[in-house]
Scaffold this motif. Structure first.
Motif, PDB file in Angstrom:
ATOM      1  N   SER A   1       0.735  -1.283   0.006  1.00  0.00           N
ATOM      2  CA  SER A   1      -0.034   0.110  -0.104  1.00  0.00           C
ATOM      3  C   SER A   1       0.813   1.460  -0.019  1.00  0.00           C
ATOM      4  O   SER A   1       0.399   2.496  -0.132  1.00  0.00           O
ATOM      5  N   GLU A   2       2.107   1.127   0.113  1.00  0.00           N
ATOM      6  CA  GLU A   2       3.141   2.427   0.030  1.00  0.00           C
ATOM      7  C   GLU A   2       3.668   2.625  -1.304  1.00  0.00           C
ATOM      8  O   GLU A   2       4.049   3.632  -1.564  1.00  0.00           O
ATOM      9  N   ARG A   3       4.031   1.506  -2.039  1.00  0.00           N
ATOM     10  CA  ARG A   3       4.521   1.438  -3.299  1.00  0.00           C
ATOM     11  C   ARG A   3       4.438   0.382  -3.874  1.00  0.00           C
ATOM     12  O   ARG A   3       4.687  -0.786  -3.469  1.00  0.00           O
ATOM     13  N   ILE A   4       4.160   0.143  -5.455  1.00  0.00           N
ATOM     14  CA  ILE A   4       3.936  -0.663  -6.344  1.00  0.00           C
ATOM     15  C   ILE A   4       4.794  -0.431  -7.393  1.00  0.00           C
ATOM     16  O   ILE A   4       4.647   0.626  -8.328  1.00  0.00           O
ATOM     17  N   LEU A   5       5.782  -1.250  -7.981  1.00  0.00           N
ATOM     18  CA  LEU A   5       6.724  -1.241  -9.156  1.00  0.00           C
ATOM     19  C   LEU A   5       7.072  -2.308  -9.863  1.00  0.00           C
ATOM     20  O   LEU A   5       6.556  -3.474  -9.505  1.00  0.00           O
ATOM     21  N   THR A   6       7.767  -2.137 -11.053  1.00  0.00           N
ATOM     22  CA  THR A   6       8.141  -3.207 -11.704  1.00  0.00           C
ATOM     23  C   THR A   6       7.659  -4.548 -11.892  1.00  0.00           C
ATOM     24  O   THR A   6       7.804  -5.490 -11.738  1.00  0.00           O
ATOM     25  N   PRO A   7       6.516  -4.520 -12.985  1.00  0.00           N
ATOM     26  CA  PRO A   7       5.836  -5.619 -13.376  1.00  0.00           C
ATOM     27  C   PRO A   7       6.490  -6.610 -14.006  1.00  0.00           C
ATOM     28  O   PRO A   7       7.225  -6.346 -14.972  1.00  0.00           O
TER      29      PRO A   7
ATOM     30  N   GLY B   1       4.712  -2.003   1.951  1.00  0.00           N
ATOM     31  CA  GLY B   1       3.677  -1.468   2.690  1.00  0.00           C
ATOM     32  C   GLY B   1       4.172  -1.688   4.161  1.00  0.00           C
ATOM     33  O   GLY B   1       5.130  -2.376   4.606  1.00  0.00           O
ATOM     34  N   PRO B   2       3.133  -1.470   5.209  1.00  0.00           N
ATOM     35  CA  PRO B   2       3.202  -1.475   6.488  1.00  0.00           C
ATOM     36  C   PRO B   2       3.375  -2.764   6.926  1.00  0.00           C
ATOM     37  O   PRO B   2       3.811  -3.030   7.996  1.00  0.00           O
TER      38      PRO B   2
END
Length: 308
Positions: free
Chosen positions: A15-21, A39-40
Protein backbone atom coordinates in the motif's frame (compact mmCIF):
# COMPACT_ATOMS: atom_id res chain seq x y z
CA UNK A 1 -3.76 3.26 -22.48
CA UNK A 2 -6.26 1.13 -20.60
CA UNK A 3 -8.92 2.82 -18.49
CA UNK A 4 -8.35 1.03 -15.20
CA UNK A 5 -5.47 0.46 -12.81
CA UNK A 6 -3.99 -3.04 -12.97
CA UNK A 7 -2.40 -3.20 -9.50
CA UNK A 8 -3.50 -0.58 -6.98
CA UNK A 9 -2.34 0.45 -3.50
CA UNK A 10 -4.80 -1.61 -1.47
CA UNK A 11 -2.91 -4.30 0.48
CA UNK A 12 -0.74 -4.17 3.64
CA UNK A 13 2.22 -5.58 1.69
CA UNK A 14 2.09 -2.99 -1.10
CA UNK A 15 0.00 0.00 0.00
CA UNK A 16 3.02 2.34 0.07
CA UNK A 17 4.59 1.58 -3.30
CA UNK A 18 4.05 -0.73 -6.30
CA UNK A 19 6.71 -1.05 -9.02
CA UNK A 20 8.41 -3.19 -11.73
CA UNK A 21 5.80 -5.56 -13.27
CA UNK A 22 6.68 -8.88 -14.90
CA UNK A 23 3.84 -11.03 -16.29
CA UNK A 24 3.95 -14.66 -17.44
CA UNK A 25 1.43 -17.06 -18.93
CA UNK A 26 0.61 -19.98 -16.64
CA UNK A 27 0.40 -23.35 -18.49
CA UNK A 28 -2.78 -24.31 -16.64
CA UNK A 29 -4.42 -21.04 -17.67
CA UNK A 30 -4.31 -17.39 -16.70
CA UNK A 31 -1.47 -15.02 -15.95
CA UNK A 32 0.73 -14.28 -12.97
CA UNK A 33 2.30 -10.88 -12.37
CA UNK A 34 5.41 -10.53 -10.23
CA UNK A 35 6.14 -7.03 -8.98
CA UNK A 36 7.85 -5.02 -6.26
CA UNK A 37 5.79 -4.00 -3.27
CA UNK A 38 6.33 -1.98 -0.10
CA UNK A 39 3.82 -1.66 2.71
CA UNK A 40 3.29 -1.52 6.49
CA UNK A 41 3.13 -5.32 6.76
CA UNK A 42 6.79 -5.66 5.71
CA UNK A 43 8.88 -7.93 7.87
CA UNK A 44 11.87 -5.57 7.97
CA UNK A 45 11.05 -1.93 8.85
CA UNK A 46 14.13 -0.81 6.85
CA UNK A 47 13.05 -2.66 3.69
CA UNK A 48 13.01 -0.68 0.45
CA UNK A 49 10.98 -3.27 -1.47
CA UNK A 50 10.40 -7.01 -2.01
CA UNK A 51 8.79 -9.18 -4.67
CA UNK A 52 5.11 -10.13 -4.44
CA UNK A 53 2.61 -11.41 -7.02
CA UNK A 54 -0.96 -11.42 -8.32
CA UNK A 55 -3.04 -13.76 -10.50
CA UNK A 56 -5.48 -12.98 -13.30
CA UNK A 57 -7.58 -15.10 -15.63
CA UNK A 58 -7.85 -12.39 -18.28
CA UNK A 59 -4.87 -10.01 -17.68
CA UNK A 60 -7.39 -7.32 -16.66
CA UNK A 61 -8.73 -8.17 -13.18
CA UNK A 62 -5.97 -9.14 -10.74
CA UNK A 63 -6.18 -10.97 -7.41
CA UNK A 64 -3.16 -10.54 -5.17
CA UNK A 65 -1.47 -13.71 -3.92
CA UNK A 66 -0.88 -13.92 -0.16
CA UNK A 67 2.63 -13.52 1.21
CA UNK A 68 5.95 -12.51 -0.29
CA UNK A 69 7.60 -14.33 -3.19
CA UNK A 70 11.22 -13.18 -2.63
CA UNK A 71 11.89 -11.29 0.60
CA UNK A 72 15.10 -9.66 1.82
CA UNK A 73 18.08 -11.82 2.73
CA UNK A 74 21.78 -11.43 3.45
CA UNK A 75 24.39 -10.70 2.34
CA UNK A 76 23.45 -9.26 -1.07
CA UNK A 77 19.73 -8.50 -0.68
CA UNK A 78 19.36 -6.96 2.78
CA UNK A 79 17.83 -3.69 1.45
CA UNK A 80 15.53 -4.71 -1.39
CA UNK A 81 14.64 -7.28 -4.04
CA UNK A 82 13.18 -5.66 -7.16
CA UNK A 83 12.67 -5.98 -10.93
CA UNK A 84 11.71 -9.67 -11.22
CA UNK A 85 11.97 -11.54 -14.54
CA UNK A 86 10.56 -15.09 -14.57
CA UNK A 87 11.31 -17.71 -17.24
CA UNK A 88 10.06 -21.32 -17.52
CA UNK A 89 12.54 -24.18 -17.06
CA UNK A 90 12.60 -27.50 -18.86
CA UNK A 91 11.52 -29.44 -15.76
CA UNK A 92 8.27 -27.51 -15.46
CA UNK A 93 9.56 -25.12 -12.81
CA UNK A 94 10.63 -21.50 -13.03
CA UNK A 95 13.67 -19.33 -12.50
CA UNK A 96 13.38 -15.71 -11.43
CA UNK A 97 16.14 -13.20 -12.07
CA UNK A 98 16.00 -10.04 -9.97
CA UNK A 99 17.94 -6.99 -8.90
CA UNK A 100 19.16 -6.92 -5.29
CA UNK A 101 20.69 -4.27 -3.07
CA UNK A 102 22.26 -4.28 0.37
CA UNK A 103 22.89 -1.45 2.79
CA UNK A 104 26.50 -0.47 3.31
CA UNK A 105 27.79 -1.63 6.75
CA UNK A 106 26.91 0.90 9.43
CA UNK A 107 25.07 3.16 6.98
CA UNK A 108 22.36 5.56 8.15
CA UNK A 109 20.09 8.03 6.39
CA UNK A 110 19.05 7.68 2.76
CA UNK A 111 20.40 4.30 1.73
CA UNK A 112 18.66 3.87 -1.62
CA UNK A 113 21.16 4.89 -4.27
CA UNK A 114 24.17 6.75 -2.83
CA UNK A 115 27.35 5.81 -0.95
CA UNK A 116 25.27 4.45 1.96
CA UNK A 117 24.22 1.51 -0.24
CA UNK A 118 26.19 -1.25 -1.92
CA UNK A 119 26.21 -1.48 -5.74
CA UNK A 120 23.24 -3.47 -6.99
CA UNK A 121 23.68 -7.04 -8.24
CA UNK A 122 21.62 -9.56 -10.21
CA UNK A 123 20.57 -12.74 -8.43
CA UNK A 124 18.14 -15.60 -9.06
CA UNK A 125 15.67 -17.91 -7.34
CA UNK A 126 13.86 -21.10 -8.39
CA UNK A 127 10.35 -22.40 -7.85
CA UNK A 128 8.36 -25.47 -8.80
CA UNK A 129 4.96 -23.74 -8.63
CA UNK A 130 5.66 -20.03 -9.17
CA UNK A 131 4.70 -19.17 -5.59
CA UNK A 132 7.33 -20.65 -3.25
CA UNK A 133 10.80 -19.43 -4.23
CA UNK A 134 14.27 -20.44 -3.04
CA UNK A 135 17.18 -18.05 -3.77
CA UNK A 136 20.09 -19.65 -5.60
CA UNK A 137 23.66 -19.34 -4.36
CA UNK A 138 25.97 -16.65 -5.71
CA UNK A 139 25.49 -13.77 -8.11
CA UNK A 140 24.34 -13.96 -11.68
CA UNK A 141 26.10 -10.65 -12.31
CA UNK A 142 27.95 -8.15 -10.12
CA UNK A 143 31.44 -6.83 -9.54
CA UNK A 144 31.23 -4.51 -6.51
CA UNK A 145 32.04 -1.45 -8.66
CA UNK A 146 29.16 -0.86 -11.07
CA UNK A 147 25.48 -1.31 -10.23
CA UNK A 148 23.67 -3.91 -12.36
CA UNK A 149 19.93 -4.53 -12.52
CA UNK A 150 16.57 -4.68 -14.33
CA UNK A 151 17.41 -8.09 -15.87
CA UNK A 152 15.54 -9.65 -18.78
CA UNK A 153 16.53 -13.15 -19.89
CA UNK A 154 15.62 -14.86 -23.16
CA UNK A 155 16.48 -18.25 -24.63
CA UNK A 156 18.86 -18.23 -27.60
CA UNK A 157 20.71 -20.74 -29.75
CA UNK A 158 24.31 -20.94 -28.55
CA UNK A 159 26.81 -23.17 -30.33
CA UNK A 160 24.09 -25.58 -31.46
CA UNK A 161 22.45 -25.77 -28.02
CA UNK A 162 19.91 -23.76 -26.07
CA UNK A 163 21.54 -20.93 -24.12
CA UNK A 164 20.52 -17.78 -22.32
CA UNK A 165 21.02 -14.09 -23.03
CA UNK A 166 20.46 -11.57 -20.26
CA UNK A 167 19.87 -7.89 -21.02
CA UNK A 168 20.33 -5.53 -18.07
CA UNK A 169 21.44 -2.04 -17.12
CA UNK A 170 24.88 -0.99 -15.91
CA UNK A 171 25.00 2.13 -13.73
CA UNK A 172 27.74 4.10 -12.08
CA UNK A 173 27.86 3.79 -8.29
CA UNK A 174 26.99 6.21 -6.79
CA UNK A 175 24.66 7.01 -9.65
CA UNK A 176 25.79 9.98 -11.75
CA UNK A 177 24.00 11.66 -14.66
CA UNK A 178 25.11 12.83 -18.09
CA UNK A 179 25.36 11.25 -21.52
CA UNK A 180 28.98 10.34 -20.75
CA UNK A 181 28.11 8.52 -17.51
CA UNK A 182 27.93 5.07 -19.10
CA UNK A 183 24.49 4.19 -17.69
CA UNK A 184 23.74 1.84 -20.61
CA UNK A 185 21.90 -1.42 -21.33
CA UNK A 186 24.37 -4.27 -21.91
CA UNK A 187 24.09 -8.06 -22.24
CA UNK A 188 25.66 -11.34 -21.14
CA UNK A 189 25.30 -14.97 -22.23
CA UNK A 190 25.23 -18.26 -20.35
CA UNK A 191 25.00 -21.95 -21.17
CA UNK A 192 23.31 -22.90 -17.88
CA UNK A 193 21.42 -19.77 -16.80
CA UNK A 194 23.67 -19.31 -13.78
CA UNK A 195 27.13 -18.26 -14.93
CA UNK A 196 26.99 -15.31 -17.32
CA UNK A 197 29.78 -13.81 -19.42
CA UNK A 198 29.41 -10.21 -20.55
CA UNK A 199 29.19 -9.65 -24.30
CA UNK A 200 31.31 -6.93 -25.84
CA UNK A 201 29.77 -3.60 -26.70
CA UNK A 202 26.63 -1.79 -25.60
CA UNK A 203 23.13 -2.84 -26.62
CA UNK A 204 21.30 0.46 -25.88
CA UNK A 205 23.55 3.47 -25.17
CA UNK A 206 22.69 6.79 -23.59
CA UNK A 207 22.59 9.21 -26.52
CA UNK A 208 19.43 11.37 -26.65
CA UNK A 209 18.02 14.22 -24.57
CA UNK A 210 15.54 11.74 -23.03
CA UNK A 211 18.40 9.51 -21.80
CA UNK A 212 20.70 11.95 -19.99
CA UNK A 213 20.15 10.10 -16.70
CA UNK A 214 20.00 6.50 -17.89
CA UNK A 215 18.52 3.80 -20.11
CA UNK A 216 17.31 0.68 -18.32
CA UNK A 217 14.55 -1.91 -17.84
CA UNK A 218 14.85 -3.79 -21.17
CA UNK A 219 11.94 -6.00 -22.22
CA UNK A 220 12.91 -8.13 -25.23
CA UNK A 221 10.46 -10.11 -27.37
CA UNK A 222 11.08 -12.35 -30.37
CA UNK A 223 8.98 -11.37 -33.37
CA UNK A 224 7.38 -13.71 -35.87
CA UNK A 225 10.05 -13.07 -38.51
CA UNK A 226 12.87 -14.04 -36.15
CA UNK A 227 13.91 -10.48 -35.31
CA UNK A 228 13.62 -8.81 -31.92
CA UNK A 229 11.87 -5.83 -30.41
CA UNK A 230 13.00 -4.23 -27.17
CA UNK A 231 10.93 -1.94 -24.99
CA UNK A 232 12.97 0.03 -22.46
CA UNK A 233 12.87 3.07 -20.22
CA UNK A 234 14.73 6.31 -20.80
CA UNK A 235 15.21 8.79 -17.96
CA UNK A 236 16.45 12.35 -18.26
CA UNK A 237 17.34 15.03 -15.76
CA UNK A 238 14.07 16.83 -16.57
CA UNK A 239 11.59 14.05 -17.57
CA UNK A 240 11.10 11.08 -15.25
CA UNK A 241 10.88 8.18 -17.62
CA UNK A 242 9.04 7.28 -20.77
CA UNK A 243 8.89 3.93 -22.57
CA UNK A 244 10.80 3.61 -25.84
CA UNK A 245 11.39 0.83 -28.35
CA UNK A 246 14.17 -0.50 -30.59
CA UNK A 247 14.49 -3.36 -33.07
CA UNK A 248 17.30 -5.78 -33.91
CA UNK A 249 17.98 -8.57 -36.39
CA UNK A 250 20.46 -10.42 -34.16
CA UNK A 251 19.72 -9.27 -30.60
CA UNK A 252 23.02 -7.39 -30.42
CA UNK A 253 22.81 -4.35 -32.72
CA UNK A 254 19.71 -2.24 -32.07
CA UNK A 255 18.01 0.58 -33.97
CA UNK A 256 16.03 2.96 -31.78
CA UNK A 257 12.70 4.55 -32.59
CA UNK A 258 13.14 8.09 -31.36
CA UNK A 259 9.62 8.84 -30.10
CA UNK A 260 8.28 7.09 -27.00
CA UNK A 261 5.53 4.47 -27.26
CA UNK A 262 4.22 5.34 -23.77
CA UNK A 263 4.55 8.92 -22.55
CA UNK A 264 3.77 10.71 -19.29
CA UNK A 265 0.29 12.26 -19.37
CA UNK A 266 -0.97 15.13 -17.24
CA UNK A 267 -4.05 14.45 -15.14
CA UNK A 268 -3.62 10.66 -15.14
CA UNK A 269 -2.06 8.03 -12.92
CA UNK A 270 1.12 8.35 -15.00
CA UNK A 271 1.51 12.15 -14.88
CA UNK A 272 4.79 12.20 -12.95
CA UNK A 273 6.67 9.03 -13.96
CA UNK A 274 6.46 6.17 -16.50
CA UNK A 275 8.90 3.25 -16.40
CA UNK A 276 9.64 -0.51 -16.38
CA UNK A 277 7.71 -2.01 -19.35
CA UNK A 278 6.52 -5.62 -19.58
CA UNK A 279 4.74 -6.96 -22.71
CA UNK A 280 2.61 -10.10 -23.12
CA UNK A 281 0.62 -11.65 -25.94
CA UNK A 282 -3.06 -11.92 -25.09
CA UNK A 283 -5.00 -15.15 -25.56
CA UNK A 284 -7.63 -13.30 -27.60
CA UNK A 285 -4.98 -11.65 -29.80
CA UNK A 286 -3.04 -8.42 -29.55
CA UNK A 287 -0.62 -7.47 -26.82
CA UNK A 288 -0.69 -5.68 -23.50
CA UNK A 289 2.10 -3.58 -22.04
CA UNK A 290 2.22 -3.19 -18.27
CA UNK A 291 4.28 -0.44 -16.68
CA UNK A 292 4.91 1.29 -13.38
CA UNK A 293 3.84 4.90 -12.94
CA UNK A 294 3.53 7.74 -10.46
CA UNK A 295 0.90 10.47 -10.23
CA UNK A 296 1.18 14.02 -8.91
CA UNK A 297 0.37 12.82 -5.37
CA UNK A 298 3.34 10.38 -5.34
CA UNK A 299 1.19 7.26 -5.68
CA UNK A 300 3.11 4.44 -7.41
CA UNK A 301 0.98 1.86 -9.25
CA UNK A 302 1.02 -0.55 -12.18
CA UNK A 303 -1.16 0.29 -15.19
CA UNK A 304 -1.32 -0.97 -18.78
CA UNK A 305 -1.85 -0.18 -22.44
CA UNK A 306 -3.18 -2.52 -25.15
CA UNK A 307 -2.26 -2.89 -28.83
CA UNK A 308 -4.06 -4.76 -31.58
Amino acid sequence: KDTQIAIDLDHPLDSERILTPNVIHIPSGGYRMYYTGLGPARRDPDALGYIVSAFSEDAVRWRKDPGVRVDLFTPHASARTVCPDVIPLGDGGYRMYFEARSHAPGATGDRSFGPASQPTVIMSAVSSDGLDWVPEEGLRFGDGTWSYGTPRVIYIEQEGAIGYRMYFHRYTHPLTAGLDAGNHIISAVSSDGLTFEEESGVRIPQETERETYSVYAPEVVRLGDGTYRMYYSGWSETIRGGIFTATSKDGLTWEKRRDPVIELEAGRWDSSMVSEPCVINLDEGGARLFYECEDDDENYRIVSATSV
